[in-house]
Write a protein that holds these residues in place. Structure first.
Motif, PDB file in Angstrom:
ATOM      1  N   LYS A  60      -3.157  -0.371  -0.452  1.00 15.33           N
ATOM      2  CA  LYS A  60      -4.161  -0.441  -1.260  1.00 15.33           C
ATOM      3  C   LYS A  60      -3.794  -1.349  -2.512  1.00 15.33           C
ATOM      4  N   SER A 202       1.994   5.510 -10.708  1.00 11.87           N
ATOM      5  CA  SER A 202       2.123   4.132 -10.353  1.00 11.87           C
ATOM      6  C   SER A 202       2.526   3.668 -11.672  1.00 11.87           C
ATOM      7  N   GLU A 275       7.117   3.674  -0.548  1.00 11.01           N
ATOM      8  CA  GLU A 275       5.821   3.114  -0.223  1.00 11.01           C
ATOM      9  C   GLU A 275       5.487   2.273  -1.431  1.00 11.01           C
ATOM     10  N   ARG A 278       2.863  -2.189  -6.140  1.00 12.98           N
ATOM     11  CA  ARG A 278       2.949  -3.288  -7.012  1.00 12.98           C
ATOM     12  C   ARG A 278       4.170  -3.957  -7.202  1.00 12.98           C
ATOM     13  N   TYR A 375      -3.569  -4.306  -7.219  1.00 12.40           N
ATOM     14  CA  TYR A 375      -4.621  -3.863  -7.822  1.00 12.40           C
ATOM     15  C   TYR A 375      -5.646  -4.961  -8.325  1.00 12.40           C
TER      16      TYR A 375
END
Ligand SMILES: *Cc1c(COP(=O)(O)O)cnc(C)c1O
Length: 424
Positions: A60, A202, A275, A278, A375
């Motif tokens: 994502k 995050s 995982e 960023r 993102y």
């Protein structure tokens, strides 16, 4: 460190001038650096040396299949949160045996897809989801490899919109219930319980929340093993923060993070899954845009650029800061101004930076929004019927458009009027 540097006064992605990309495809566009993506993946993977670890890139953060293909080539797996991301990861060449499926609301259709391709692991976030997986797997005559995503009730100390590990958040199974649900899951048909998972948020800049959460996970491992149940994998999530240029304190490094993992969860004889999103992609991308106008008001100056919140929503969604720099280095003797850098969208929130100090730009000058590789493009939209932003991958002196701009005609052509609205 990244590979966006001034070369002969011109900001370049590796050996490609950002201005030459703009000349060819126009603005705005995202440019990603192969060398930076590679370097970040490698630094992360190297920090885990000696551990039995699988690094699954959080799709994502940047889901372009060229980016995924690049990471696949380095050995990365994928952490996906939808059937769509799962399909992308497979298309990019990431084998099902390296794909983890996370997410709080997986549908029957998505679960069936995941099971049909032989996914590595589904991280389960609730009892109803566990029941759905058991039902679907049994009906299809397969066994679903799952992990329980636990919510450790630890505040990651990050932005409210990206905190996921407290009981106020929708994510995971409360850690105090996890022990009992783990043993219940072990009895369910069609389910093979592999282990535990967590992801507490995050853009963490402090490592202590990780330590606390992993300690909690360690306690749980001991309790579950005491019951004679096996734990083969521990998925420790992502969330590692990166500098955006406005930090007051230095960011932690991944070596320190890996050390915390060793201290809290080392020596358990499990496979560790990570995982990161960023930390791999963030600094590996910039968003390049052109100045349309410089509007001088009586109290404020606005630099209006052709990128907007539909291209990069982080500033308005998370209050995020992104450094914005001129693509052509203006040299030393320049007129510096203070201005808000804004997009053309009809929303006050369409502001990239307030009161930035920058060399007075001219219309047509290029500006680069740094640290936009994660993102960024994934959250872009066509709001205000603006063309969907293009993406480019650079490798050395080569570049390739990995997502062409989606034009207005293409956007509108997907819509139609209802038959009863016909006027003829
Ligand atoms: C978003 C997310 C990640 C990645 O987070 P980063 O902060 O980008 O590292 C990892 N795992 C899960 C379950 C996520 O939802």
């Amino acid at each position: 460190m990244d590979h966006f540097e001034y070369k002969n006064g011109h900001l370049s992605a590796e050996d490609v001038k950002l201005g030459s990309i703009a000349d060819e495809i126009g603005t705005p566009f995202y440019a990603y650096s192969t060398a930076t993506l590679t370097r970040h993946y490698q630094i992360f993977a190297d920090a885990l040396h000696g551990m039995n670890a699988l690094v699954c890139f959080a799709v994502k953060a940047n889901s372009n299949i060229a980016v995924l293909r690049l990471l696949a080539g380095l050995g990365a797996g994928a952490d996906v949160v939808s059937g769509g991301e799962l399909t992308r990861a497979l298309k990019a060449g990431i084998p099902a045996s390296k794909i983890i499926f996370s997410g709080v609301g997986k549908t029957d259709e998505e679960l069936s897809l995941a099971l049909s391709i032989g996914i590595r692991q589904i991280n389960v976030e609730s009892v109803p989801e566990l029941e759905a997986i058991s039902r679907i797997a049994s009906a299809n005559g397969v066994v679903a490899p799952i992990a329980l995503r636990i919510n450790p009730d630890i505040d990651a100390g990050t932005h409210a919109k990206i905190t996921t590990g407290t009981l106020e958040n929708k994510f995971g199974i409360e850690w105090t219930l996890a022990h009992e649900i783990y043993s219940r899951a072990n009895q369910m048909p069609g389910i093979e319980v592999k282990g535990l998972a967590m992801h507490i948020g995050s853009q963490l800049h402090d490592l202590e929340p990780f330590r606390k959460a992993y300690e909690r996970m360690g306690d749980l491992v001991a309790m579950i093993r005491k019951d004679g149940l096996s734990i083969e994998t521990l998925d420790l999530g992502g969330g590692f923060g990166i500098p955006y240029g406005d930090e007051t304190a230095p960011m932690p490094n991944v070596e320190e993070y890996a050390q915390i993992v060793r201290e809290t969860l080392g020596g358990l004889g499990v496979e560790y899954i990570f995982e990161p999103g960023r930390v791999i992609a963030g600094n590996a991308g910039v968003l390049v845009s052109s100045v349309i106008y410089v509007k001088e008001g009586s109290s404020k100056t606005f630099v209006i650029v052709d990128a907007a919140m539909n291209d990069l929503i982080r500033p308005t969604l998370y209050g995020a800061y992104h450094e914005i720099v001129p693509v052509d280095d203006p040299g030393k003797d320049v007129d510096m101004i203070e201005a808000d850098i804004v997009g053309p969208i009809c929303e006050t929130g369409d502001t990239f930076v307030k009161s930035a100090t920058l060399p007075r730009p001219e219309p047509g000058d290029l500006l680069a929004v740094r640290t936009a590789g994660a993102y960024g493009a994934v959250q872009s939209s066509t709001y205000n019927t603006r063309p969907l932003v293009a993406e480019v991958l650079v490798d050395g002196d080569k570049f390739h458009v990995i997502r062409p701009r989606l034009g207005v005609e293409e956007i509108i052509s997907r819509e139609s009027i209802a038959p009863w609205q016909s006027t003829d």
